[in-house]
Design a protein around this motif. Structure first.
Motif, PDB file in Angstrom:
ATOM      1  N   ILE A  12       0.716  -1.095  -0.067  1.00 21.24           N
ATOM      2  CA  ILE A  12       0.055   0.167   0.128  1.00 21.24           C
ATOM      3  C   ILE A  12       0.690   1.338  -0.036  1.00 21.24           C
ATOM      4  O   ILE A  12       0.470   2.175  -0.841  1.00 21.24           O
ATOM      5  CB  ILE A  12      -0.945   0.008   1.232  1.00 21.24           C
ATOM      6  N   LYS A  13       1.872   1.187   0.765  1.00 23.28           N
ATOM      7  CA  LYS A  13       2.897   2.451   0.773  1.00 23.28           C
ATOM      8  C   LYS A  13       3.550   2.856  -0.590  1.00 23.28           C
ATOM      9  O   LYS A  13       3.429   3.774  -1.044  1.00 23.28           O
ATOM     10  CB  LYS A  13       3.837   2.068   1.961  1.00 23.28           C
ATOM     11  N   LEU A  14       3.807   1.852  -1.226  1.00 21.71           N
ATOM     12  CA  LEU A  14       4.222   1.757  -2.701  1.00 21.71           C
ATOM     13  C   LEU A  14       3.427   2.312  -3.458  1.00 21.71           C
ATOM     14  O   LEU A  14       4.041   2.934  -4.415  1.00 21.71           O
ATOM     15  CB  LEU A  14       4.975   0.506  -3.143  1.00 21.71           C
ATOM     16  N   MET A  15       2.259   1.909  -3.600  1.00 24.65           N
ATOM     17  CA  MET A  15       1.124   2.358  -4.340  1.00 24.65           C
ATOM     18  C   MET A  15       1.058   3.904  -4.234  1.00 24.65           C
ATOM     19  O   MET A  15       0.674   4.643  -5.132  1.00 24.65           O
ATOM     20  CB  MET A  15      -0.088   1.498  -4.410  1.00 24.65           C
ATOM     21  N   ILE A  16       1.034   4.203  -2.777  1.00 25.25           N
ATOM     22  CA  ILE A  16       0.698   5.456  -2.530  1.00 25.25           C
ATOM     23  C   ILE A  16       1.729   6.473  -2.820  1.00 25.25           C
ATOM     24  O   ILE A  16       1.638   7.842  -3.342  1.00 25.25           O
ATOM     25  CB  ILE A  16       0.373   5.796  -1.046  1.00 25.25           C
ATOM     26  N   LYS A  17       3.089   5.989  -2.812  1.00 25.79           N
ATOM     27  CA  LYS A  17       4.265   6.861  -3.149  1.00 25.79           C
ATOM     28  C   LYS A  17       4.289   7.106  -4.547  1.00 25.79           C
ATOM     29  O   LYS A  17       5.043   8.322  -4.885  1.00 25.79           O
ATOM     30  CB  LYS A  17       5.445   6.381  -2.630  1.00 25.79           C
ATOM     31  N   GLU A  18       3.851   6.422  -5.319  1.00 24.88           N
ATOM     32  CA  GLU A  18       4.147   6.349  -6.619  1.00 24.88           C
ATOM     33  C   GLU A  18       3.341   7.433  -7.293  1.00 24.88           C
ATOM     34  O   GLU A  18       2.115   7.374  -7.299  1.00 24.88           O
ATOM     35  CB  GLU A  18       3.925   5.019  -7.434  1.00 24.88           C
ATOM     36  N   ASP A  19       3.989   8.281  -7.976  1.00 26.58           N
ATOM     37  CA  ASP A  19       3.327   9.528  -8.446  1.00 26.58           C
ATOM     38  C   ASP A  19       3.308   9.358  -9.942  1.00 26.58           C
ATOM     39  O   ASP A  19       4.308   9.830 -10.704  1.00 26.58           O
ATOM     40  CB  ASP A  19       4.035  10.980  -7.993  1.00 26.58           C
TER      41      ASP A  19
END
Length: 88
Positions: free
Chosen positions: A59-66
């Protein structure tokens, strides 16, 4: 019919399930060993016994990806013609 289709499918499902479970436990074990080696608390803060830590990481990786659409006003140009998405 059963011998040709159902039994091989059942074997495939069992092997895939066993592989996924083994990888999950190996990731958890790796995190705990690294936490022990670095004298940290480890992944115990997320879920019971730290089993939800890989989900939290995803979830953190998906949120960080801009990612956003490239266009004339976005200030980025696509590297190829086929790519219309830019990352910053």
């Amino acid at each position: 019919m059963i011998d040709q289709v159902l039994i091989p499918l059942l074997k495939i499902v069992i092997v895939l399930n066993a592989t996924l479970v083994a990888v999950t436990y190996m990731v958890l074990l790796e995190r705990k060993v690294i936490a022990w080696a670095q004298s940290r608390l480890g992944p115990m803060r997320v879920g019971p016994y730290g089993v939800l830590q890989p989900i939290a990481d995803a979830i953190k990786l998906m949120i960080k990806e801009d990612s956003r659409r490239c266009g004339p006003t976005s200030g980025c140009s696509p590297p190829r013609r086929s790519s219309r998405w830019c990352r910053r």
